[in-house]
Design a protein around this motif. Structure first.
Motif, PDB file in Angstrom:
ATOM      1  N   ASP A  47       2.654  -2.698   4.961  1.00 20.82           N
ATOM      2  CA  ASP A  47       1.835  -3.728   4.331  1.00 20.82           C
ATOM      3  C   ASP A  47       1.845  -3.537   2.817  1.00 20.82           C
ATOM      4  N   LEU A  48       1.774  -4.639   2.077  1.00 22.13           N
ATOM      5  CA  LEU A  48       1.767  -4.595   0.613  1.00 22.13           C
ATOM      6  C   LEU A  48       0.334  -4.607   0.100  1.00 22.13           C
ATOM      7  N   PHE A  49       0.008  -3.640  -0.760  1.00 21.41           N
ATOM      8  CA  PHE A  49      -1.312  -3.523  -1.385  1.00 21.41           C
ATOM      9  C   PHE A  49      -1.145  -3.511  -2.902  1.00 21.41           C
ATOM     10  N   ARG A  50      -2.270  -3.754  -3.588  1.00 18.42           N
ATOM     11  CA  ARG A  50      -2.326  -3.460  -5.014  1.00 18.42           C
ATOM     12  C   ARG A  50      -3.677  -2.847  -5.324  1.00 18.42           C
ATOM     13  N   VAL A  51      -3.700  -2.019  -6.380  1.00 19.66           N
ATOM     14  CA  VAL A  51      -4.927  -1.372  -6.809  1.00 19.66           C
ATOM     15  C   VAL A  51      -4.927  -1.312  -8.327  1.00 19.66           C
ATOM     16  N   GLY A  52      -6.085  -1.441  -8.946  1.00 17.24           N
ATOM     17  CA  GLY A  52      -6.178  -1.334 -10.389  1.00 17.24           C
ATOM     18  C   GLY A  52      -5.954   0.090 -10.854  1.00 17.24           C
ATOM     19  N   THR A  53      -5.349   0.254 -12.011  1.00 21.48           N
ATOM     20  CA  THR A  53      -5.106   1.594 -12.531  1.00 21.48           C
ATOM     21  C   THR A  53      -6.392   2.302 -12.932  1.00 21.48           C
ATOM     22  N   ASP A  54      -7.530   1.558 -12.963  1.00 20.61           N
ATOM     23  CA  ASP A  54      -8.812   2.179 -13.289  1.00 20.61           C
ATOM     24  C   ASP A  54      -9.501   2.746 -12.059  1.00 20.61           C
ATOM     25  N   GLY A  55      -8.876   2.623 -10.879  1.00 20.84           N
ATOM     26  CA  GLY A  55      -9.498   3.136  -9.669  1.00 20.84           C
ATOM     27  C   GLY A  55     -10.356   2.122  -8.951  1.00 20.84           C
ATOM     28  N   SER A  56     -10.322   0.853  -9.352  1.00 23.81           N
ATOM     29  CA  SER A  56     -11.068  -0.177  -8.648  1.00 23.81           C
ATOM     30  C   SER A  56     -10.496  -0.355  -7.245  1.00 23.81           C
ATOM     31  N   SER A  58      -8.700  -1.153  -3.755  1.00 18.83           N
ATOM     32  CA  SER A  58      -7.398  -1.719  -3.439  1.00 18.83           C
ATOM     33  C   SER A  58      -7.550  -3.027  -2.676  1.00 18.83           C
ATOM     34  N   GLN A  59      -6.498  -3.842  -2.720  1.00 17.35           N
ATOM     35  CA  GLN A  59      -6.490  -5.142  -2.045  1.00 17.35           C
ATOM     36  C   GLN A  59      -5.200  -5.273  -1.237  1.00 17.35           C
ATOM     37  N   LYS A  60      -5.331  -5.687   0.001  1.00 16.54           N
ATOM     38  CA  LYS A  60      -4.164  -5.934   0.834  1.00 16.54           C
ATOM     39  C   LYS A  60      -3.637  -7.333   0.535  1.00 16.54           C
ATOM     40  N   LEU A  61      -2.361  -7.424   0.166  1.00 16.49           N
ATOM     41  CA  LEU A  61      -1.778  -8.695  -0.248  1.00 16.49           C
ATOM     42  C   LEU A  61      -0.956  -9.354   0.850  1.00 16.49           C
ATOM     43  N   HIS A  62      -0.264  -8.549   1.641  1.00 15.17           N
ATOM     44  CA  HIS A  62       0.656  -9.139   2.605  1.00 15.17           C
ATOM     45  C   HIS A  62       0.931  -8.146   3.731  1.00 15.17           C
ATOM     46  N   SER A  63       0.901  -8.641   4.981  1.00 16.51           N
ATOM     47  CA  SER A  63       1.182  -7.802   6.147  1.00 16.51           C
ATOM     48  C   SER A  63       2.674  -7.809   6.451  1.00 16.51           C
ATOM     49  N   GLU A  64       3.147  -6.710   7.021  1.00 16.92           N
ATOM     50  CA  GLU A  64       4.541  -6.571   7.435  1.00 16.92           C
ATOM     51  C   GLU A  64       5.479  -7.024   6.321  1.00 16.92           C
ATOM     52  N   PHE A  65       5.293  -6.409   5.176  1.00 17.67           N
ATOM     53  CA  PHE A  65       6.040  -6.795   3.973  1.00 17.67           C
ATOM     54  C   PHE A  65       7.362  -6.040   3.912  1.00 17.67           C
ATOM     55  N   SER A  66       8.397  -6.731   3.466  1.00 21.04           N
ATOM     56  CA  SER A  66       9.698  -6.106   3.262  1.00 21.04           C
ATOM     57  C   SER A  66      10.289  -6.628   1.976  1.00 21.04           C
ATOM     58  N   GLY A  67      10.696  -5.745   1.095  1.00 18.53           N
ATOM     59  CA  GLY A  67      11.278  -6.188  -0.158  1.00 18.53           C
ATOM     60  C   GLY A  67      11.747  -5.033  -1.015  1.00 18.53           C
ATOM     61  N   VAL A  68      12.711  -5.305  -1.910  1.00 15.84           N
ATOM     62  CA  VAL A  68      13.241  -4.316  -2.848  1.00 15.84           C
ATOM     63  C   VAL A  68      13.515  -5.023  -4.171  1.00 15.84           C
ATOM     64  N   GLY A  69      13.809  -4.236  -5.190  1.00 15.80           N
ATOM     65  CA  GLY A  69      14.235  -4.799  -6.470  1.00 15.80           C
ATOM     66  C   GLY A  69      13.161  -5.579  -7.189  1.00 15.80           C
ATOM     67  N   PHE A  70      11.947  -5.024  -7.233  1.00 15.19           N
ATOM     68  CA  PHE A  70      10.828  -5.746  -7.835  1.00 15.19           C
ATOM     69  C   PHE A  70      11.012  -5.911  -9.345  1.00 15.19           C
ATOM     70  N   GLU A  71      10.832  -7.129  -9.824  1.00 18.37           N
ATOM     71  CA  GLU A  71      10.722  -7.448 -11.246  1.00 18.37           C
ATOM     72  C   GLU A  71       9.490  -8.336 -11.399  1.00 18.37           C
ATOM     73  N   SER A  72       8.820  -8.253 -12.546  1.00 12.69           N
ATOM     74  CA  SER A  72       7.569  -8.997 -12.668  1.00 12.69           C
ATOM     75  C   SER A  72       7.450  -9.711 -14.001  1.00 12.69           C
ATOM     76  N   THR A  73       6.712 -10.821 -13.967  1.00 12.45           N
ATOM     77  CA  THR A  73       6.169 -11.461 -15.156  1.00 12.45           C
ATOM     78  C   THR A  73       4.652 -11.386 -15.010  1.00 12.45           C
ATOM     79  N   HIS A  74       3.912 -11.991 -15.922  1.00  8.19           N
ATOM     80  CA  HIS A  74       2.456 -11.923 -15.814  1.00  8.19           C
ATOM     81  C   HIS A  74       1.937 -12.609 -14.559  1.00  8.19           C
ATOM     82  N   ASP A  75       2.677 -13.590 -14.063  1.00 11.34           N
ATOM     83  CA  ASP A  75       2.171 -14.419 -12.972  1.00 11.34           C
ATOM     84  C   ASP A  75       2.808 -14.159 -11.621  1.00 11.34           C
ATOM     85  N   TYR A  76       4.040 -13.618 -11.614  1.00 14.08           N
ATOM     86  CA  TYR A  76       4.767 -13.525 -10.354  1.00 14.08           C
ATOM     87  C   TYR A  76       5.543 -12.215 -10.244  1.00 14.08           C
TER      88      TYR A  76
END
Length: 432
Positions: A47-56, A58-76
Motif C-alpha cells: 500500500d502507498l502511504f505518505r507522512v509529513g517530515t515533521d512527524g505528523s 501518516s495517510q494511506k493513499l492507495h491500496s495494492e500499489f505498484s510503481g517505480v521511477g517516481f518523479e514529482s512536481t508540486h501537484d503530481y
C-alpha cells in the motif's frame, strides 16, 4: 531538477546486531520541527502511504500499489508500473482520494524527468515534450525537440537548455542541445551519445559532457569517452581529449565532482558478486578540463564528496574512507579515517550549500566534522536510507524496529519515528 536518493545497505559483511539508541529519540508522531518541510511517500504491505517530515500522522493513499521511477512536481507524481513499461501514470498529491490515471494515453514513453516543476518526456517516435501540471494528458504537452535517438533515450536540462541524444543525417547518433521551451535552433555538439544524465555537468559559465563516441560497441570496453565543453548558453564546442579518449568502463564507473571527473583506470567488471564493477581493481583518477589527470588513490574509488574548496572524502573498493587535499593539481595530503566497511558518503545540501557530510558504514551512520572527527548519528539498525536536496535530514528504515521509518536531523540531535507501518520502500520525498 531534484532527485530523491534511495540507497540500500550493501550486505557484503556480516550484519552487526547492536541495540543502539540514538540520542534525542522521539517516539510516535511528535513534531521534530516547527513546520512541515515536506512529505515522504513509502510502501507498506503493498500500500502507498505518505507522512509529513515533521512527524505528523501518516495517510494511506492507495491500496495494492505498484510503481517505480517516481518523479514529482508540486501537484503530481509521475511513474510507471515497472521498469519495462512505456505507460506513464500520474497521481495527484493534493487530492488524497484521487486514483492513478494513464497520463501517456496512446503515446509510449521511453524516458521522463521533472525539472523546475515541469514534466519532460520522450516517446518512442523520438519526440521530446514539455508539460505543465495543467496538461491533463501527454497529448496536450508541447513538442520541444524531434529526431531524438530512441536507441539511446536520454536527456537533461541545464540553465534553460535541453541536452539530448539525437539523430543527425538520418542514422548517426549525436549529442544536441536547444532551448528547453523548444524555441530556437538545434546546436549539434558531438558525434556519439551521453549514457546518463550524471555525465552532464554545469557551472555558472560552462556545460561539460562526457560523450561515448562509439556507442555501438557493446562487447568491449574501449577508449571512446571524450569530454566536450561549451558555454552555458550555447556556443563554440571544445573537445578536450579527442586524441586521447578515456576507457568507457573507467568513465562509467565514475562521476563528476566539482570541476573534475572521477574515473577509475583499469577497473574490471565484478562477475562474482553480480555487481557492475569491482572497485578493488583499477586506480582512481581525477580528470581535469585541460585534459590532464591527477592520480587520487591506489585502488578504484566507489564514492566521493567535496568537503571544501580543495578537500575530498572518498571510499575505496575495500570500504575504507579517506580525506585528501589537492593543491596546484597535486595530492598533498591523504588521511585515512578510522572507519571500516563504509558504503556511502553523501553531502546533505540546502540552497546549494553543504549542511553536512555523512558516511554510511556497516556499524552506523556518521557525520563528518570540520576537524575530520566524526559523530555517530544512527546506529547499526539502519537498513535503507533516503534524502532530498533542500529538505533537512535523513530518512531511514530501522531494521531493529520492525522496519519502521525514522527521521534524523543533520546534526544527529533529533530523531523521530515517522511511520508505525512496516516500510519496504521509501519511494519519494517532496516539498509540501
Amino acid at each position: 531538477m531534484k532527485h530523491m536518493h534511495l540507497f540500500l545497505r550493501r550486505t557484503v559483511f556480516t550484519v552487526l546486531v547492536l541495540s543502539l539508541m540514538v540520542t534525542g529519540l522521539i517516539s510516535g508522531n511528535v513534531q521534530a520541527k516547527s513546520a512541515n518541510e515536506g512529505f515522504v511517500y513509502y510502501i507498506s504491505n503493498d500500500d502507498l502511504f505518505r507522512v509529513g517530515t515533521d512527524g505528523s500522522p501518516s495517510q494511506k493513499l492507495h491500496s495494492e500499489f505498484s510503481g517505480v521511477g517516481f518523479e514529482s512536481t508540486h501537484d503530481y507524481i509521475y511513474y510507471t508500473y515497472d521498469w519495462k513499461s512505456t505507460t506513464l501514470l500520474r497521481l495527484s498529491v493534493s487530492d488524497l482520494q484521487a486514483q492513478p490515471v494513464n497520463y501517456s494515453g496512446d503515446k509510449k514513453i521511453v524516458y521522463y524527468e521533472t525539472f523546475d516543476n515541469l514534466l519532460y518526456f520522450m516517446d518512442d517516435q523520438g519526440g521530446i515534450y514539455r508539460a505543465s501540471s495543467s496538461n491533463q494528458k501527454a497529448s496536450e504537452a508541447t513538442l520541444i525537440a524531434n529526431m531524438a535517438d530512441t536507441d539511446y533515450p536520454m536527456f537533461t536540462v541545464k540553465n534553460g537548455r535541453l541536452y539530448y541524444n539525437a539523430i543527425k543525417a538520418g542514422d548517426t547518433s549525436w549529442v544536441a542541445s536547444k532551448s528547453a521551451d523548444g524555441s530556437g535552433q538545434v546546436q549539434w555538439i558531438a558525434s556519439g551519445v551521453f549514457e546518463d544524465s550524471y555525465q552532464v555537468s554545469s557551472n555558472l559559465t560552462t556545460v561539460s559532457i562526457m560523450v561515448n563516441t562509439e556507442p555501438k560497441e557493446l562487447n568491449y570496453s574501449i577508449d571512446c569517452m571524450v569530454l566536450y565543453t561549451l558555454p552555458i548558453n550555447g556556443g563554440s564546442v571544445e573537445a578536450v581529449n579527442l586524441k586521447s579518449p578515456l576507457d568507457s568502463n573507467a568513465v562509467n564507473a565514475g562521476e563528476w565532482i566539482n570541476e573534475y571527473y572521477l574515473y577509475n583506470k583499469g577497473i574490471e567488471l565484478d562477475y562474482e558478486n553480480d555487481e557492475d564493477y569491482d572497485y578493488t581493481t583499477g586506480k582512481g583518477y581525477l580528470f581535469k578540463k585541460d585534459g590532464t589527470s591527477i592520480r587520487l588513490h591506489k585502488t578504484s574509488i566507489d564514492e566521493i564528496a567535496s568537503i571544501g574548496t580543495n578537500k575530498y572524502v572518498f571510499i575505496d573498493g575495500y570500504g575504507k574512507a579517506y580525506v585528501t587535499t589537492i593543491v596546484n593539481s597535486k595530492v598533498t595530503t591523504t588521511k585515512k579515517l578510522k572507519l571500516s566497511d563504509v558504503y556511502y558518503v553523501r553531502n546533505l545540501i540546502s540552497k546549494d550549500k553543504v549542511k553536512a557530510t555523512v558516511l554510511f558504514a556497516e556499524d552506523g551512520v556518521y557525520m563528518l566534522n570540520e576537524n575530520l572527527s566524526f559523530k555517530k548519528i544512527i546506529g547499526a539498525e539502519w537498513d535503507k536510507f533516503s534524502y532530498e536536496d533542500d529538505i533537512p535530514g535523513i530518512f531511514y528504515v530501522n531494521a531493529e524496529d520492525n522496519d519502521r521509518m525514522y527521521y534524523v536531523s543533520e546534526d544527529g540531535k533529533t530523531t523521530v519515528k515517522l511511520a508505525d507501518e512496516q516500510v519496504s520502500t521509501i519511494m519519494l520525498i517532496t516539498e509540501p
